[in-house]
Write a protein that holds these residues in place. Sequence first.
Motif, short mmCIF file in Angstrom:
data_model
loop_
_atom_site.label_atom_id
_atom_site.label_comp_id
_atom_site.label_asym_id
_atom_site.label_seq_id
_atom_site.Cartn_x
_atom_site.Cartn_y
_atom_site.Cartn_z
N TRP A 190 0.87 -0.88 -0.44
CA TRP A 190 -0.36 -0.43 0.11
C TRP A 190 1.01 1.32 0.34
O TRP A 190 0.16 2.39 -0.29
CB TRP A 190 -0.82 -0.15 1.07
N HIS A 191 2.30 1.13 0.87
CA HIS A 191 2.56 2.33 1.25
C HIS A 191 3.26 3.64 -0.82
O HIS A 191 3.47 2.09 -1.59
CB HIS A 191 3.98 2.76 1.74
N GLY A 192 2.90 4.42 -0.53
CA GLY A 192 2.72 5.55 -1.86
C GLY A 192 1.39 4.79 -3.53
O GLY A 192 1.80 5.22 -4.14
N LEU A 196 -1.99 7.43 -0.75
CA LEU A 196 -2.00 6.10 0.54
C LEU A 196 -0.32 6.32 1.06
O LEU A 196 0.37 6.48 0.44
CB LEU A 196 -2.59 5.11 0.43
N ALA A 197 -0.40 6.57 2.45
CA ALA A 197 1.42 6.38 2.96
C ALA A 197 1.25 5.79 4.01
O ALA A 197 -0.03 5.21 4.87
CB ALA A 197 1.29 7.48 3.40
N TYR A 198 2.28 4.40 4.88
CA TYR A 198 1.89 3.94 5.30
C TYR A 198 3.16 4.32 6.68
O TYR A 198 3.48 5.09 6.68
CB TYR A 198 2.85 2.39 5.32
N LEU A 226 8.22 6.51 5.58
CA LEU A 226 7.53 5.92 5.67
C LEU A 226 7.35 7.18 7.64
O LEU A 226 8.25 7.22 6.55
CB LEU A 226 7.69 4.90 6.96
N TYR A 227 5.97 7.05 8.27
CA TYR A 227 5.67 7.53 8.53
C TYR A 227 5.73 6.86 10.22
O TYR A 227 5.41 5.31 10.17
CB TYR A 227 4.15 7.69 8.87
#
Length: 432
Positions: A190-192, A196-198, A226-227
């Motif tokens: 999902w990231h990117g 959307l970001a994770y 990432l966060y």
Amino acid sequence: MHQRQAYRGGVLHFTGHPEQGSEAPYEYWPDGALLICDGKVEWVGPWHAAAEQIPDATPIKEYPHHLLIPGFVDTHIHYPQTQMIAAYGEQLLDWLQRYTFPVEMQFADPDHCASVARWFLDELLRNGTTTALVFCTVHPGSVDALFQEAWERRMRLIAGKVMMDRNAPEPLLDTPETGYAESQALIERWHGVDRLAYAVTPRFAPTSSLEQLAMAGKLLKQYPGLYLHTHLSENKDELAWVHELYPDAENYLAVYDQAGLLGSRSVFAHGIHLCDEEWQCLAATDSVLAHCPSSNLFLGSGLFNLEQARSAGVRVGMGTDVGAGTSFSMLRTLGDAYKVQQLQGESLNPFRALYMATLGGAKALSLDHLIGTFKPGYEADFTVLDLESTPLMQQRLTYCNDLAERLFVLQTLGDDRCIEATYVLGQCLFQK
């Protein structure tokens, strides 16, 4: 062929922090125009200049007696807790055991995840929120469901699987190894993807071992961009528990620091009971705090020191923190933020409050190059506020003399009824 749409109404957006710098930090047109092209802002300005900027045959949507602002940014909220909002009678640690953990166990069911995710995102949009940093549960399916629903709406969303390997019911526990592996799989999936970001998401230090926090730090190093999303210094009993579990740590924040979890994309919810060393460390690492006034009042956790955050140079976003927070409405949250500062002998200026919920929230999430303002080229996420949504507001606004007074009335009397429409990338996803 380009898709254009123009909007006419009051228009307000921030270009800087209201209390930093000498130039005006915002632009406001009582009769303004916003031109959107292919989901991005093409032009913003006064209506009298719009004829020169808006191409012929462009559809124009008029919103008289309304105010167009960038969409609200919620920097801390729990989507699984929507079922237990307004749960009575406990402070943080007992509240988790009595209400939160039993509700989160239900997210082992993918159908349940999907149903709650749909409702949750619809409720965000109904309240004018277009971007959020969201806690899921320990179940990977809870993340898949939320991202799937957000992707279908093209919302800008940041979320992650809870990592929790101790001090919680057995069905909600992972291990350092499985927490890492499941998070990694979700990142890869999902990231990117689109908007959307994770976020690597250990719940908080008491429910993660040193080994698990180290695995969280490993993910952050392995996947730049990432966060990190967790909780910090919300409740005094929590602080005592952290000291008991981590006796060698200098303070609560140091537990996260030694695991490599601090940085410009690290968002720590609450931060009410911080020592001077923790404020200095947050500033030195450019880490972020999410201020959650409604939740802090509801759980009796304490009063956030916004002025100390300002003097320390720590970025602060606004969070509803549903379900300890009692409303999805950012306007109601800003009203509670004002009261929290009043109890400490300070006043939250309405310009600063609205800034924190829009451009300030975007800055807190390192997204201010994409959202939070109406600069040309920015993503067209915006909210239309009905300034006459209730008889009380309509009557009170009659006696306002300037924009600051009107914004303060909106901040203190406004709620979800003020949201006329919510747009994501120029598409209306909610209409009252």
